[in-house]
Design a protein around this motif. Structure first.
Motif, short mmCIF file in Angstrom:
data_model
loop_
_atom_site.label_atom_id
_atom_site.label_comp_id
_atom_site.label_asym_id
_atom_site.label_seq_id
_atom_site.Cartn_x
_atom_site.Cartn_y
_atom_site.Cartn_z
N ASP A 113 0.84 -1.20 0.00
CA ASP A 113 0.00 0.00 0.00
C ASP A 113 0.87 1.25 0.00
OD1 ASP A 113 -2.55 1.53 0.36
OD2 ASP A 113 -1.58 2.02 2.27
N LEU A 114 1.88 1.30 0.85
CA LEU A 114 2.78 2.45 0.92
C LEU A 114 3.50 2.65 -0.41
CD1 LEU A 114 4.10 4.67 2.66
CD2 LEU A 114 5.76 2.94 3.42
N ALA A 115 4.03 1.57 -0.98
CA ALA A 115 4.78 1.66 -2.23
C ALA A 115 3.90 2.09 -3.40
CB ALA A 115 5.43 0.30 -2.53
N ASP A 116 2.71 1.50 -3.51
CA ASP A 116 1.85 1.74 -4.67
C ASP A 116 1.07 3.05 -4.57
OD1 ASP A 116 2.68 -0.75 -5.54
OD2 ASP A 116 0.76 -1.74 -5.13
N ASN A 117 0.51 3.33 -3.40
CA ASN A 117 -0.46 4.41 -3.27
C ASN A 117 0.09 5.70 -2.70
OD1 ASN A 117 -2.56 2.76 -4.31
ND2 ASN A 117 -2.70 1.78 -2.31
N TRP A 118 1.31 5.66 -2.18
CA TRP A 118 1.87 6.86 -1.55
C TRP A 118 3.24 7.22 -2.10
CZ3 TRP A 118 -1.61 9.53 0.97
CH2 TRP A 118 -2.72 8.85 1.45
N LEU A 119 4.06 6.23 -2.41
CA LEU A 119 5.42 6.51 -2.88
C LEU A 119 5.56 6.39 -4.40
CD1 LEU A 119 7.38 4.63 -0.08
CD2 LEU A 119 6.87 7.09 -0.23
N ASN A 120 4.54 5.84 -5.07
CA ASN A 120 4.54 5.66 -6.52
C ASN A 120 5.76 4.86 -7.00
OD1 ASN A 120 3.38 5.90 -9.07
ND2 ASN A 120 4.50 7.79 -9.52
N LEU A 121 6.07 3.79 -6.28
CA LEU A 121 7.18 2.93 -6.69
C LEU A 121 6.66 1.89 -7.68
CD1 LEU A 121 8.82 2.35 -3.19
CD2 LEU A 121 9.44 4.06 -4.93
N SER A 122 7.37 1.70 -8.75
CA SER A 122 6.92 0.72 -9.74
C SER A 122 7.74 -0.57 -9.70
CB SER A 122 6.97 1.32 -11.15
OG SER A 122 8.28 1.73 -11.48
N ARG A 123 8.83 -0.59 -8.95
CA ARG A 123 9.64 -1.80 -8.82
C ARG A 123 10.03 -1.96 -7.35
NH1 ARG A 123 13.06 -5.30 -11.56
NH2 ARG A 123 14.91 -5.88 -10.38
N LEU A 124 9.73 -3.15 -6.82
CA LEU A 124 10.16 -3.50 -5.47
C LEU A 124 11.10 -4.69 -5.59
CD1 LEU A 124 6.82 -3.20 -3.49
CD2 LEU A 124 8.72 -1.60 -3.53
N GLU A 125 12.20 -4.65 -4.85
CA GLU A 125 13.23 -5.68 -4.92
C GLU A 125 13.49 -6.24 -3.53
OE1 GLU A 125 15.94 -3.38 -8.27
OE2 GLU A 125 16.55 -3.27 -6.17
N LEU A 126 13.94 -7.50 -3.53
CA LEU A 126 14.38 -8.12 -2.27
C LEU A 126 15.30 -9.29 -2.59
CD1 LEU A 126 12.68 -11.01 -1.87
CD2 LEU A 126 10.85 -9.41 -1.37
N GLU A 127 15.99 -9.73 -1.57
CA GLU A 127 16.81 -10.93 -1.66
C GLU A 127 16.35 -11.86 -0.56
OE1 GLU A 127 20.29 -8.74 -0.98
OE2 GLU A 127 20.62 -8.28 -3.10
N VAL A 128 16.29 -13.15 -0.87
CA VAL A 128 15.82 -14.15 0.09
C VAL A 128 16.66 -15.41 -0.07
CG1 VAL A 128 13.99 -14.95 -1.49
CG2 VAL A 128 13.79 -15.38 0.97
N TYR A 129 17.05 -15.99 1.05
CA TYR A 129 17.82 -17.24 0.99
C TYR A 129 17.01 -18.30 0.24
CZ TYR A 129 21.01 -15.22 4.41
OH TYR A 129 21.91 -14.41 5.06
N THR A 130 17.70 -19.06 -0.59
CA THR A 130 17.02 -20.06 -1.44
C THR A 130 16.37 -21.16 -0.63
OG1 THR A 130 19.11 -21.26 -1.76
CG2 THR A 130 18.51 -19.61 -3.43
#
Length: 172
Positions: A113-130
Motif C-alpha cells: 500500500d505504501l509503495a503503490d499508493n503513496w510513494l509511486n514505486l513501480s519496482r520492489l526488490e528483495l533478496e531471500v535465501y534459497t
C-alpha cells in the motif's frame, strides 16, 4: 496506523527510536538471524542509532499485537539516485515466536500500500535465501518473481549460502 485482518489483529505503525529494545529482541531470535543478514547478538546501542537517525527514504514498519512488537519490515527508497527513484528495496524479520502466524502478510500488505499508493514505486526488490521456503511463498503471494540466483551470497552458520533476487513490477 492501520489494522489488518488475519487470525490475529495486527497493528502496523512506523518504528520510533524508542522501539530499539523490541528490534533487538526480534533480531536476537535464532530463526530471525538465520533468515536475515543480521549477526547474532545484536547491539541495543546500534539499534538505537539506526532508529533515531534513519536515512532519507527509509520506512521502517512494525507489526504489533497490543503493545508487543512482533515483526519489522524496512522499505528503502533511493531518493538520491535519480535513475532509481522508482525502486524500493525490502527487508523483513518476524520474531521467532510469531513466524507462520500472518505477521509477514500484514507487513507486506502495508508495504505494498505504501509503495503503490503513496510513494509511486513501480519496482520492489528483495533478496531471500534459497532455502527460506515460507518467505519465498509469501513474496510470491504478493506478486514477486524470481529474477536470478546469487551464488555464495552470504556466510551463514558456517557455510556460504545462495539467495534469490526477487522483484515485483507494477505497471503504471
Amino acid at each position: 496506523m492501520s489494522k489488518l485482518s488475519s487470525s490475529v489483529n495486527y497493528t502496523i505503525r512506523r518504528a520510533e527510536a524508542s522501539d530499539a529494545e523490541a528490534m533487538q529482541r526480534i533480531f536476537s531470535g535464532p530463526k530471525a538471524v538465520l533468515g536475515t543478514l543480521q549477526l547474532p547478538y545484536p547491539s541495543l546501542d546500534r539499534w538505537r542509532k539506526r532508529l533515531a537517525e534513519p536515512p532519507d527514504g527509509s520506512f521502517n514498519l512494525l507489526a504489533c499485537v497490543n503493545d508487543e512488537v512482533v515483526g519489522q519490515l524496512g522499505l528503502f527508497t533511493l531518493p538520491q539516485n535519480p535513475r532509481r527513484r522508482h525502486v524500493g528495496q525490502l527487508g523483513m524479520a518476524v520474531h521467532d515466536d510469531w513466524q507462520g502466524k500472518g505477521v509477514g502478510s500484514a507487513l507486506m500488505q502495508a508495504a505494498m500500500d505504501l509503495a503503490d499508493n503513496w510513494l509511486n514505486l513501480s519496482r520492489l526488490e528483495l533478496e531471500v535465501y534459497t532455502d527460506n521456503e515460507p518467505a519465498i511463498a509469501l513474496y510470491k503471494k504478493f506478486g514477486f518473481v524470481t529474477e536470478g540466483t546469487l551464488k555464495n551470497f552470504a556466510y551463514r552458520d558456517g557455510q556460504f549460502v545462495d539467495v534469490y533476487t526477487m522483484a515485483r513490477l507494477r505497471e503504471k
